[in-house]
Design a protein around this motif. Sequence first.
Motif, mmCIF file in Angstrom:
data_model
loop_
_atom_site.group_PDB
_atom_site.id
_atom_site.type_symbol
_atom_site.label_atom_id
_atom_site.label_comp_id
_atom_site.label_asym_id
_atom_site.label_seq_id
_atom_site.Cartn_x
_atom_site.Cartn_y
_atom_site.Cartn_z
ATOM 1 N N GLN A 33 0.722 -0.923 0.452
ATOM 2 C CA GLN A 33 0.165 0.180 -0.149
ATOM 3 C C GLN A 33 0.747 1.066 -0.059
ATOM 4 O OE1 GLN A 33 -3.871 0.477 3.095
ATOM 5 N NE2 GLN A 33 -1.689 1.508 3.919
ATOM 6 N N TYR A 58 3.083 -7.676 4.277
ATOM 7 C CA TYR A 58 1.966 -6.717 4.078
ATOM 8 C C TYR A 58 3.038 -5.516 4.552
ATOM 9 C CZ TYR A 58 -0.826 -2.174 6.387
ATOM 10 O OH TYR A 58 -1.037 -1.192 6.348
ATOM 11 N N ASN A 101 3.335 6.337 3.522
ATOM 12 C CA ASN A 101 2.597 6.675 3.838
ATOM 13 C C ASN A 101 3.463 8.262 3.840
ATOM 14 O OD1 ASN A 101 -0.559 5.783 4.480
ATOM 15 N ND2 ASN A 101 0.457 4.959 6.467
ATOM 16 N N SER A 159 3.129 -0.872 4.594
ATOM 17 C CA SER A 159 2.957 0.259 4.250
ATOM 18 C C SER A 159 3.129 1.260 3.786
ATOM 19 C CB SER A 159 1.467 0.632 4.932
ATOM 20 O OG SER A 159 0.576 1.716 4.711
ATOM 21 N N ASP A 187 -4.200 4.942 9.321
ATOM 22 C CA ASP A 187 -3.847 3.500 8.649
ATOM 23 C C ASP A 187 -3.338 2.535 9.742
ATOM 24 O OD1 ASP A 187 -2.671 1.291 6.681
ATOM 25 O OD2 ASP A 187 -0.681 2.705 7.194
#
Length: 162
Positions: free
Chosen positions: A61, A95, A99, A97, A77
Amino acid sequence: MLTQGSTKVFKTRPGQRLARTHTSSETDLTSQHLDVQVSPGSALILLPDPVTCFRSAKYNQIQKFHIAEGSSAVLLDWITSGRKSLGEEWVFSRYYSLNELWVDGKRIARDPLLLEEDSNPIESLPTRTLEDRLKPYSCYATILMYGPSHLSYNTKSSFGIQ
């Protein structure tokens, strides 16, 4: 911005879809990219439900938020441990992520998170699974807040921006 349910990431089943023409493990993941522009004097409040990765899932992500000077943002998040009721607690494969928060073209925050099974453990240390490393917690969250606006609570049990 809110969501109506968690983002569910299923495991990849190579060769199961007729339209699938690739077999590389690098492409056997689910990806999501979000690129948001917040206009001057505006506010973005992003409060989605958490990401939930199922057994053997791989997820990337990337979220970039471009905020104009004088604007505000509240960004949440978060990820759950998985489907606990099915015994799938911290059993996904990967996973990732990222940002990023940009204000007038200058990056002011970069928050990466990688949760992954150890494929090459250090031989002198005992091997620990992802579940062993993350328990007893069932959720990890990051909140980024920026700008002049602030949330206030009024007597009618609702939140608003002043």
